[in-house]
Design an enzyme around this catalytic site. Structure first.
Site, PDB file in Angstrom:
ATOM      1  N   ASN A 112     -22.149  30.080  -1.970  1.00 16.97           N
ATOM      2  CA  ASN A 112     -22.951  29.167  -2.783  1.00 16.97           C
ATOM      3  C   ASN A 112     -22.035  28.209  -3.529  1.00 16.97           C
ATOM      4  O   ASN A 112     -20.810  28.275  -3.382  1.00 16.97           O
ATOM      5  CB  ASN A 112     -23.851  29.953  -3.739  1.00 16.97           C
ATOM      6  N   ASP A 146     -26.920  37.325  -2.510  1.00 17.46           N
ATOM      7  CA  ASP A 146     -27.946  38.384  -2.517  1.00 17.46           C
ATOM      8  C   ASP A 146     -28.050  39.095  -1.176  1.00 17.46           C
ATOM      9  O   ASP A 146     -28.566  40.207  -1.105  1.00 17.46           O
ATOM     10  CB  ASP A 146     -29.312  37.783  -2.877  1.00 17.46           C
ATOM     11  N   LYS A 181     -15.162  35.715  17.077  1.00 19.89           N
ATOM     12  CA  LYS A 181     -15.898  34.509  16.671  1.00 19.89           C
ATOM     13  C   LYS A 181     -17.162  34.355  17.525  1.00 19.89           C
ATOM     14  O   LYS A 181     -17.098  34.501  18.759  1.00 19.89           O
ATOM     15  CB  LYS A 181     -14.980  33.294  16.862  1.00 19.89           C
ATOM     16  N   LYS A 207     -35.480  39.182 -15.796  1.00 23.93           N
ATOM     17  CA  LYS A 207     -34.186  39.770 -15.423  1.00 23.93           C
ATOM     18  C   LYS A 207     -33.625  40.618 -16.572  1.00 23.93           C
ATOM     19  O   LYS A 207     -33.029  41.662 -16.342  1.00 23.93           O
ATOM     20  CB  LYS A 207     -33.192  38.681 -15.005  1.00 23.93           C
ATOM     21  N   LYS A 267     -33.151  44.425 -15.486  1.00 25.60           N
ATOM     22  CA  LYS A 267     -31.736  44.809 -15.305  1.00 25.60           C
ATOM     23  C   LYS A 267     -31.143  45.410 -16.586  1.00 25.60           C
ATOM     24  O   LYS A 267     -29.938  45.615 -16.671  1.00 25.60           O
ATOM     25  CB  LYS A 267     -30.931  43.615 -14.807  1.00 25.60           C
TER      26      LYS A 267
HETATM   27  O1  PMT Z   1     -19.498  28.693 -11.462  1.00 33.11           O
HETATM   28  P1  PMT Z   1     -20.033  27.388 -12.011  1.00 33.11           P
HETATM   29  O2  PMT Z   1     -19.951  26.263 -11.012  1.00 33.11           O
HETATM   30  O3  PMT Z   1     -19.427  27.050 -13.336  1.00 33.11           O
HETATM   31  O4  PMT Z   1     -21.609  27.554 -12.248  1.00 33.11           O
HETATM   32  C1  PMT Z   1     -22.077  28.458 -13.189  1.00 33.11           C
HETATM   33  C2  PMT Z   1     -23.219  29.311 -12.624  1.00 33.11           C
HETATM   34  C3  PMT Z   1     -24.449  28.417 -12.425  1.00 33.11           C
HETATM   35  C4  PMT Z   1     -22.813  29.962 -11.297  1.00 33.11           C
HETATM   36  C5  PMT Z   1     -23.462  30.479 -13.624  1.00 33.11           C
HETATM   37  O5  PMT Z   1     -23.513  29.973 -14.868  1.00 33.11           O
HETATM   38  C6  PMT Z   1     -24.688  31.277 -13.275  1.00 33.11           C
HETATM   39  O6  PMT Z   1     -25.821  30.923 -13.521  1.00 33.11           O
HETATM   40  N1  PMT Z   1     -24.405  32.454 -12.663  1.00 33.11           N
HETATM   41  C7  PMT Z   1     -25.412  33.317 -12.100  1.00 33.11           C
HETATM   42  C8  PMT Z   1     -25.882  32.759 -10.804  1.00 33.11           C
HETATM   43  C9  PMT Z   1     -26.780  33.725 -10.083  1.00 33.11           C
HETATM   44  O7  PMT Z   1     -26.389  34.270  -9.090  1.00 33.11           O
HETATM   45  O8  PMT Z   1     -27.921  33.957 -10.660  1.00 33.11           O
HETATM   46  P2  PMT Z   1     -28.997  35.038 -10.128  1.00 33.11           P
HETATM   47  O9  PMT Z   1     -30.214  34.717 -10.878  1.00 33.11           O
HETATM   48  O10 PMT Z   1     -29.056  35.028  -8.632  1.00 33.11           O
HETATM   49  O11 PMT Z   1     -28.389  36.436 -10.576  1.00 33.11           O
HETATM   50  C10 PMT Z   1     -28.743  37.040 -11.803  1.00 33.11           C
HETATM   51  C11 PMT Z   1     -27.621  37.900 -12.319  1.00 33.11           C
HETATM   52  O12 PMT Z   1     -27.433  39.011 -11.436  1.00 33.11           O
HETATM   53  C12 PMT Z   1     -26.272  37.205 -12.460  1.00 33.11           C
HETATM   54  O13 PMT Z   1     -25.665  37.666 -13.637  1.00 33.11           O
HETATM   55  C13 PMT Z   1     -25.505  37.695 -11.236  1.00 33.11           C
HETATM   56  O14 PMT Z   1     -24.090  37.786 -11.497  1.00 33.11           O
HETATM   57  C14 PMT Z   1     -26.098  39.099 -11.021  1.00 33.11           C
HETATM   58  N2  PMT Z   1     -26.103  39.578  -9.634  1.00 33.11           N
HETATM   59  C15 PMT Z   1     -26.822  38.930  -8.680  1.00 33.11           C
HETATM   60  C16 PMT Z   1     -26.877  39.436  -7.378  1.00 33.11           C
HETATM   61  C17 PMT Z   1     -26.154  40.614  -7.088  1.00 33.11           C
HETATM   62  N3  PMT Z   1     -26.151  41.104  -5.877  1.00 33.11           N
HETATM   63  N4  PMT Z   1     -25.440  41.228  -8.056  1.00 33.11           N
HETATM   64  C18 PMT Z   1     -25.417  40.748  -9.321  1.00 33.11           C
HETATM   65  O15 PMT Z   1     -24.766  41.312 -10.191  1.00 33.11           O
END
Ligand code: PMT
Length: 333
Positions: A138, A207, A217, A265, A269
């Site tokens: 991403n 995810d 490949k 969340k 979580k």
């Molecule tokens: O890195 P930058 O370019 O500075 O951008 C910042 C950012 C937008 C990446 C950052 O600030 C941000 O929002 N990070 C979380 C992005 C994200 O994956 O959001 P989510 O809503 O999908 O996940 C929610 C939370 O669960 C996050 O804390 C993530 O780290 C965590 N997660 C998600 C999936 C997974 N398999 N394990 C996790 O721990």
């Protein structure tokens, strides 16, 4: 050498008045006199109170230099409107001494308010392999997570930074544990969790991933390629189950319904705070600035207006410390 000795012996560097030339020298790292060499040798907080003619203050070059200095985490005390030494009236007057003094006191309080804490930060994207040369990932640049690590270290915390593949320079004094996949990130987080008193999950973890990665490949033979992906481990949810009395801060990057999703969340979580990012072209992923909604376990929500990621990082840490106090006193009652 005197500029090194002075840099090591002092807690805050304050320049008042800061001229347009000085702001430019600091922004670009020019070091041709005592003050500018001292600046480069100084690792603590920097407070700058500019004063100059209105046109010089408003010049795009001065404003660009100020932006650079803000991003570096320096505190700029905006000049006031009034009668200037050059005989004109407008913004450019040095701030009143009381404003400068209270900014310096705030920096001094912040300087050590995370002493004794170990902050575990995750940053950047993960990359999930599709074959030996391809992956899904991403747009996370790591800037937000690295800004948090830098801010926490500047405030006296020990910082453990678990980072996906990024091109951001590691903050001074912070050891980075590099990882590539969600599974590697999970391992690194749980190997270091014992020492952490605060966990901040800024990483954008994929995810879904391919569990069986082809050894060779993938060839372009078929007209269409269908991938079957499995969920990656949800590290934040597992942290929520094992958090103990640590402060757990998650992020949520959303394209709609920010507050509702952030609160969902927070609950599912078991976090203490969710930093909600509404994804746009100018904030969130890969941008230098951010604009966030902090959703807290106490039920409160705080909208933090657009600012550099370094300034947002300090605000997240300020609110985390207040939140911990509030949760402790609620627990005592
Ligand atoms: O890195 P930058 O370019 O500075 O951008 C910042 C950012 C937008 C990446 C950052 O600030 C941000 O929002 N990070 C979380 C992005 C994200 O994956 O959001 P989510 O809503 O999908 O996940 C929610 C939370 O669960 C996050 O804390 C993530 O780290 C965590 N997660 C998600 C999936 C997974 N398999 N394990 C996790 O721990």
């Amino acid at each position: 050498m005197e500029h090194i000795a002075v840099a090591q012996d002092n807690d805050v560097l304050v320049v008042a008045p800061a001229t347009a030339n000085l702001l430019a020298s600091f922004a670009h790292g020019l070091a041709d006199d005592f003050l500018t060499t001292l600046y480069l040798a100084f690792t603590g907080p920097v407070v700058l109170a500019p004063a100059m003619n209105t046109a010089m203050w408003q010049h795009p070059a001065t404003q660009a230099n100020l932006e650079t200095l803000r991003r570096r985490g320096h505190r700029i005390i905006e000049p006031e409107d009034g009668f200037l030494a050059c005989g004109t009236i407008g913004p450019g007057r040095l701030a009143e001494p009381e404003r400068i003094a209270s900014a310096v006191m705030a920096e001094l309080r912040r300087r050590s308010d995370l002493e004794g804490e170990t902050v575990l930060v995750t940053a950047g994207p993960t990359q999930e392999a599709l074959d030996p040369v391809r992956y899904i990932s991403n747009r996370s640049s790591g800037k937000m997570g690295y800004a948090l690590a830098e801010a926490a270290a500047a405030r006296g915390a020990k910082v453990i930074l678990v980072s996906g593949p990024v091109h951001v320079q590691a903050p001074r004094g912070v050891a980075v544990i590099p990882v590539r996949t969600a599974r590697e990130m999970r391992t690194a987080v749980f190997e270091n969790l014992e020492r952490a008193t605060v966990v901040v999950k800024a990483a954008a973890v994929a995810d879904f991933h391919l569990t069986e990665i082809p050894a060779q490949k993938v060839k372009k033979t078929a007209a269409r390629l269908t991938l079957e992906l499995d969920p990656t481990p949800d590290i934040l949810a597992e942290l929520g189950r094992k958090k103990g009395d640590r402060l757990l801060i998650g992020f949520a990057a959303e394209t709609e319904n920010l507050e509702r999703e952030a609160r969902r969340k927070l609950e599912t979580k078991n976090c203490d705070m969710i930093v909600g990012n509404l994804v746009s072209d100018t904030s969130g992923f890969d941008a230098d600035d951010n604009e966030v909604l902090l959703v807290l376990r106490t039920g409160e929500s705080i909208a933090v207006p657009r600012a550099s990621k370094r300034a947002i990082a300090d605000r997240i840490l300020d609110e985390s410390l207040k939140l911990r106090l509030a949760l402790h006193s609620a627990h005592e009652r």
